[in-house]
Design a protein around this motif. Structure first.
Motif, PDB file in Angstrom:
ATOM      1  N   UNK A  27       9.553 -39.734  51.465  1.00  0.00           N
ATOM      2  CA  UNK A  27       9.350 -38.292  51.413  1.00  0.00           C
ATOM      3  C   UNK A  27       9.927 -37.666  50.147  1.00  0.00           C
ATOM      4  N   UNK A  28      10.741 -38.436  49.423  1.00  0.00           N
ATOM      5  CA  UNK A  28      11.366 -37.913  48.204  1.00  0.00           C
ATOM      6  C   UNK A  28      10.657 -38.541  47.002  1.00  0.00           C
ATOM      7  N   UNK A  29       9.996 -37.715  46.206  1.00  0.00           N
ATOM      8  CA  UNK A  29       9.125 -38.287  45.179  1.00  0.00           C
ATOM      9  C   UNK A  29       9.868 -38.992  44.040  1.00  0.00           C
ATOM     10  N   UNK A  66       2.947 -39.307  58.095  1.00  0.00           N
ATOM     11  CA  UNK A  66       2.045 -40.412  58.414  1.00  0.00           C
ATOM     12  C   UNK A  66       2.336 -41.571  57.487  1.00  0.00           C
ATOM     13  N   UNK A  67       2.435 -42.746  58.086  1.00  0.00           N
ATOM     14  CA  UNK A  67       2.565 -43.951  57.293  1.00  0.00           C
ATOM     15  C   UNK A  67       1.131 -44.399  57.004  1.00  0.00           C
ATOM     16  N   UNK A  68       0.672 -44.113  55.794  1.00  0.00           N
ATOM     17  CA  UNK A  68      -0.737 -44.302  55.478  1.00  0.00           C
ATOM     18  C   UNK A  68      -1.032 -45.755  55.124  1.00  0.00           C
ATOM     19  N   UNK A  98       4.579 -43.434  45.271  1.00  0.00           N
ATOM     20  CA  UNK A  98       4.543 -41.968  45.269  1.00  0.00           C
ATOM     21  C   UNK A  98       3.567 -41.455  46.318  1.00  0.00           C
ATOM     22  N   UNK A  99       2.380 -42.102  46.368  1.00  0.00           N
ATOM     23  CA  UNK A  99       1.370 -41.675  47.336  1.00  0.00           C
ATOM     24  C   UNK A  99       1.868 -41.813  48.768  1.00  0.00           C
ATOM     25  N   UNK A 100       2.513 -42.946  49.068  1.00  0.00           N
ATOM     26  CA  UNK A 100       3.079 -43.153  50.398  1.00  0.00           C
ATOM     27  C   UNK A 100       4.060 -42.041  50.733  1.00  0.00           C
ATOM     28  N   UNK A 101       4.923 -41.800  49.753  1.00  0.00           N
ATOM     29  CA  UNK A 101       6.028 -40.898  49.980  1.00  0.00           C
ATOM     30  C   UNK A 101       5.534 -39.460  50.149  1.00  0.00           C
ATOM     31  N   UNK A 102       4.549 -39.064  49.304  1.00  0.00           N
ATOM     32  CA  UNK A 102       4.026 -37.698  49.402  1.00  0.00           C
ATOM     33  C   UNK A 102       3.376 -37.477  50.763  1.00  0.00           C
ATOM     34  N   UNK A 103       2.541 -38.438  51.167  1.00  0.00           N
ATOM     35  CA  UNK A 103       1.837 -38.279  52.437  1.00  0.00           C
ATOM     36  C   UNK A 103       2.821 -38.301  53.596  1.00  0.00           C
ATOM     37  N   UNK A 104       3.788 -39.208  53.521  1.00  0.00           N
ATOM     38  CA  UNK A 104       4.775 -39.263  54.599  1.00  0.00           C
ATOM     39  C   UNK A 104       5.565 -37.970  54.649  1.00  0.00           C
ATOM     40  N   UNK A 105       5.916 -37.480  53.464  1.00  0.00           N
ATOM     41  CA  UNK A 105       6.691 -36.249  53.410  1.00  0.00           C
ATOM     42  C   UNK A 105       5.961 -35.096  54.053  1.00  0.00           C
TER      43      UNK A 105
END
Lengths: 304, 259, 334
Positions: free
Chosen positions: A246-248, A37-39, A26-33
């Protein structure tokens, strides 16, 4: 055990591991969305979460014990602190880079990841640490399914967190603003949305969920390690891509699917545990190549 | 045979139809314009032609060869060059280097010849430089060849784009709003430049433009599209007098002419 | 914004010093004299210095070769490659297996090593280079891990223990087994790598990479085949890594999967970025920093990576073009 019993057991295990993947994804996706950024540091945030849980329990154990009440308290405190760490990282390392080339911000994220895990490596002397939670380990059976109280609590907790997040995203103004920024940051700024504040909240939420997953993983596996974030970071990223980055809800779904895939994958004789990670990585690569927009993602315009 | 032939070109995004069954022909050695109100789908046509968008339906023939499913670089290789509506220069490179990019598809030095710096590679580099300088001279900014592209004034940046497109040695040049942001003086120079490109270099020109005055002056034939559909074609006068065109630009009720 | 930062101000003393240095080296005579002096010094260094110094310098040359290879992928073509150690492993293991299992002469294994790297580069590059840039980073990272785990799990690669008994190369009747031999060998390789990098940078191919890095769509519209150009960068860069890997195997005579971990890919990346990606002197400077800093102060030990990581962060935030100075005048001249 008969085959269907094995499968049932693996289904449960897969859901449990998958819910950890989902929380991190979820964290990856939210930040990317929100900022594309690919965190890379996100896996390390999960690891920091596990260690902050360990520190809390070590301090709290003589006072309030290390059972469920202090675990829950520790979970909440760690989520807050690690969430704030996420905000600080965002402010110091990523915000100045928002307009820089993509390559630069990716390298920045890699540097943050290195800083986090090397710091923990030095502090923890690079050793495996026992996670000092004192929770029930006796197992009981429902039919042929072997369960422990701990596992049930963990899976319930993970799903509750996902549900709360879902409510937050769909029912609050913050959630709406997050989705709006993902669509068009500049316009949002013109519309009077405090873009930086929303980005900070996104990092807070994402990091807090990763921290929660880290503590739960500590309880589940019993030991934690400074390098534990690397592998799960990669897998959670896979999960985020499977669901459509990007889609939670996609991230949650992707996490569960990946967990199940792995649980069943280890049952295939040829793959076994030795090739398990090779299997996951190969799956990731194939998925990225053939379905880069994920299961829930819409395909991009017909651009060639 | 026409140089470029578009038959029933259709481009859909989801449910939206950006270009709808568009057919037109561009004859060799002509200057043709594509006009239409904002959002009429003009740039989409260019993006289809140059391979940046994949048309949903229809056929595009360039010198008899189909452009459908061809990649942008290959279409450029076939002899169709374009400029962009918003300048897309390589900003951190010099003007000359920008123009040299156009020669890429006309040359072929690869790894070993490059590393060994063979005679043919040296000759090729020299050739690239000469052609590029000639193109810069043609558009009139050879004196600025060593400047960083981003430091040039807007009008000069436009010229770099033309020089760059000319360096690909095209047969057909697609210009996407070449006059946007230019002042009156620069516009008249642009008209002169377009005629020189066509007459001296024998390059056919197909342009999208908003400036009606310029379009009427420069092109022998004009195509008008609205909502992706071709509503008129003909000479400047024919188009100006076409009620459908007036309607598309001004709305149905109003009949009076605007300059 | 970025635009403003790059605006030259020829006011600070540092910039005028840099400018006068650049002016100095604009003169061909001075430049070649300096280069010859430096090469001459490096040529006689083994007879002046201890084994230990030679060992460090050999390692530095090795880094220069590997990092210039990675620089072609990251600096020239702008592709973030996080599994470069895998290509280095492909080279090392090709030579290792052929030499220790089948007794094939070292020099004969080199072409195979390059071919293996090209094939691996094609296998990973061909399907992924049309993806978004950040996906490529993850794919290369995953590929790096797959390669390492596969090496660990197979029999022919010697599993976790690795390979031993890789033969030393024989060069005109001399068996290369002294550190000074390897010093010279890697010195020559480093010079070759610098030479090839220079030639590529200032060429049709090098410019194509730069166009793509600046604006992919515009480059395509100018007739540049984006995918093929990137694939070239990927293959050439991988070949550098593979050759370095082969020589590494010959020097060590024993290799194990531990030499090809993710962390090694990261160290290579740091060397490329710290000095200044895309700039050859910058990459060499980065290699000097990454190789020499831990040697200068042994106490740094475990803090080494942490320090590099902080340096990397600071560089990205304040000087994304790396430590190596840019010429301040280029845009100020007009």
């Amino acid at each position: 055990m008969a085959l269907h019993e094995v499968l049932l057991q693996q289904l449960f295990n897969g859901l449990l591991i998958g819910s950890f993947y989902g929380l991190v994804a979820i964290g990856y996706s939210m930040v990317y969305g929100i900022i594309k950024l690919l965190n890379f540091a996100h896996g390390d945030i999960y690891m920091i979460g596990a260690f902050s849980g360990l520190i809390f329990l070590t301090i709290a154990a003589p006072v309030i014990g290390a059972g469920w009440p202090s675990l829950i308290l520790g979970l909440l405190i760690s989520m807050t602190l690690v969430g704030l760490l996420g905000v600080v990282i965002q402010r110091v390392a990523y915000r100045p880079m928002l307009k820089a080339p993509r390559l630069s911000i990716l390298i920045t994220a890699l540097a943050v990841s290195m800083i986090l895990y090397n710091t923990v490596m030095i502090i923890s002397a690079g050793r495996y640490r026992v996670f000092p939670a004192e929770v029930g380990t006796e197992s009981f059976f429902i039919g042929t399914l072997r369960l422990t109280e701990t596992r049930i609590i963990l899976i319930v907790a993970a799903f509750s967190l996902m549900f709360i997040l879902h409510m937050f995203i769909t029912r609050t103004m913050y959630g709406k603003a997050m989705r709006a920024i993902a669509l068009d940051r500049d316009t949002c700024q013109l519309m009077g949305i405090d873009v930086y504040k929303i980005i900070a909240i996104t990092f807070f939420v994402g990091s807090a969920l990763a921290a929660a997953a880290g503590i739960m993983a500590g309880v589940y596996y019993g030991t934690i390690h400074f390098f534990m974030g690397f592998l799960i970071g990669l897998k959670a990223f896979t999960a985020a891509v499977i669901g459509g980055i990007g889609i939670i809800p996609g991230a949650m779904l992707g996490g569960l699917l990946l967990g199940l895939l792995e649980a069943f994958g280890t049952q295939i004789p040829f793959i076994g545990t030795v090739w398990k990670d090779v299997f996951s990585f190969a799956f990731l690569i194939l998925f990225l190549i053939f379905k880069p927009n994920g299961l829930l993602g819409r395909s991009e315009s017909e651009r060639m | 045979m026409a140089l470029l032939e578009i038959k029933d070109l259709t481009l859909r995004f989801g449910g939206l139809c950006a270009v709808n069954a568009l057919s037109l022909e561009i004859e060799d050695g002509s200057i043709r314009s594509l006009i239409g109100p904002n959002g009429a789908g003009k740039t989409c046509v260019f993006n289809c032609l140059t391979g940046f968008y994949k048309p949903s339906d229809g056929e595009m023939l360039f010198q008899g060869q189909s452009l459908v499913n061809k990649k942008p670089h290959y279409i450029t290789f076939l002899g169709m060059a374009r400029t962009f509506q918003n300048l897309r220069l390589f900003k951190e490179m010099t003007v000359l280097e920008n123009v040299m990019s156009g020669m890429h598809c006309r040359t072929n030095a690869a790894f070993f010849t490059t590393v060994l710096r063979t005679k043919s590679q040296k000759a090729e580099e020299k050739h690239i430089r000469e052609v590029s300088e000639e193109c810069l001279d043609f558009v009139g900014i050879l004196d600025k060849k060593n400047h960083m592209a981003r430091n040039l004034p807007y009008g000069d940046q436009r010229r770099v784009e033309w020089a760059r497109a000319l360096a690909t040695q095209p047969k057909l040049l697609l210009l996407d709003e070449p006059a946007a942001g230019l002042n009156k003086d620069e516009k008249s120079k642009l008209i002169e430049l377009m005629h020189r490109i066509r007459d001296d270099r024998k390059i056919t020109i197909f342009l999208i433009e908003h400036d009606m005055g310029l379009v009427m002056k420069v092109s022998e034939k004009i195509f008008v599209i609205d909502y992706g559909v071709k509503i008129a074609e003909g000479t400047a006068k024919e188009v100006r007098d076409n009620p459908k065109v007036v309607e598309a630009y001004l709305g149905k009720e109003e009949e009076e002419e605007s300059a | 914004m970025a635009e403003n930062k790059k605006k030259p101000k020829l006011t600070t003393p540092l910039e005028s010093i840099i400018e006068s240095l650049f002016r100095f080296f604009d003169n061909k005579v001075y430049r070649y004299t300096a280069l010859f002096a430096a090469s001459g010094f490096l040529l006689i260094l083994p007879s002046l210095s201890s084994r230990f110094t030679q060992e460090i310098m050999t390692n530095l040359f090795f880094y220069v070769v590997v990092c210039l290879g990675l620089n072609i992928i990251i600096g020239y073509a702008g592709l973030l490659h996080l599994g470069y150690a895998a290509f280095f492993a492909v080279g090392a293991y090709t030579t290792g297996i052929m030499s220790s299992r089948f007794g094939i002469d070292f020099w004969l294994t080199l072409p195979f090593s390059v071919v293996a790297a090209v094939l691996a580069g094609l296998a990973i590059g061909f399907p992924t280079l049309r993806l978004r840039g950040d996906y490529l980073a993850i794919v290369t990272l995953g590929f790096g891990e797959i390669t390492r785990l596969t090496i660990r799990n197979l029999d022919i690669t010697g599993g976790a223990v690795g390979l031993i008994g890789i033969q030393r190369p024989v060069f005109f009747g001399i068996t290369l087994n002294q550190i000074s031999h390897f010093y010279y060998m890697f010195f020559i390789l480093a010079i070759l790598a610098i030479f090839v990098s220079y030639r590529l940078h200032d060429s049709r191919m090098g410019r194509a990479w730069e166009y793509i890095r600046e604006d992919e769509d515009a480059a395509a519209a100018m007739g540049i085949n984006v995918t093929t150009s990137r694939l070239y960068a990927f293959i050439i860069g991988s070949s550098f890594g593979a050759v370095a890997g082969s020589f590494f195997a010959a020097k060590m005579t024993a290799i194990s999967p531990d030499s090809f971990m993710f962390i090694h890919s990261v160290m290579f990346l740091m060397a490329v970025v710290l000095g200044g990606m895309g700039k050859i002197p910058g990459v060499v400077l980065g290699c000097i920093i990454v190789v020499l800093i831990p040697e200068i102060s042994r106490d740094i030990g475990q803090y080494r990576l942490l320090i590099f990581a902080f340096m990397l962060l600071i560089i990205m935030l304040y000087r994304p073009q790396g430590i190596w100075p840019d010429r301040p005048t280029i845009s100020a001249k007009e």
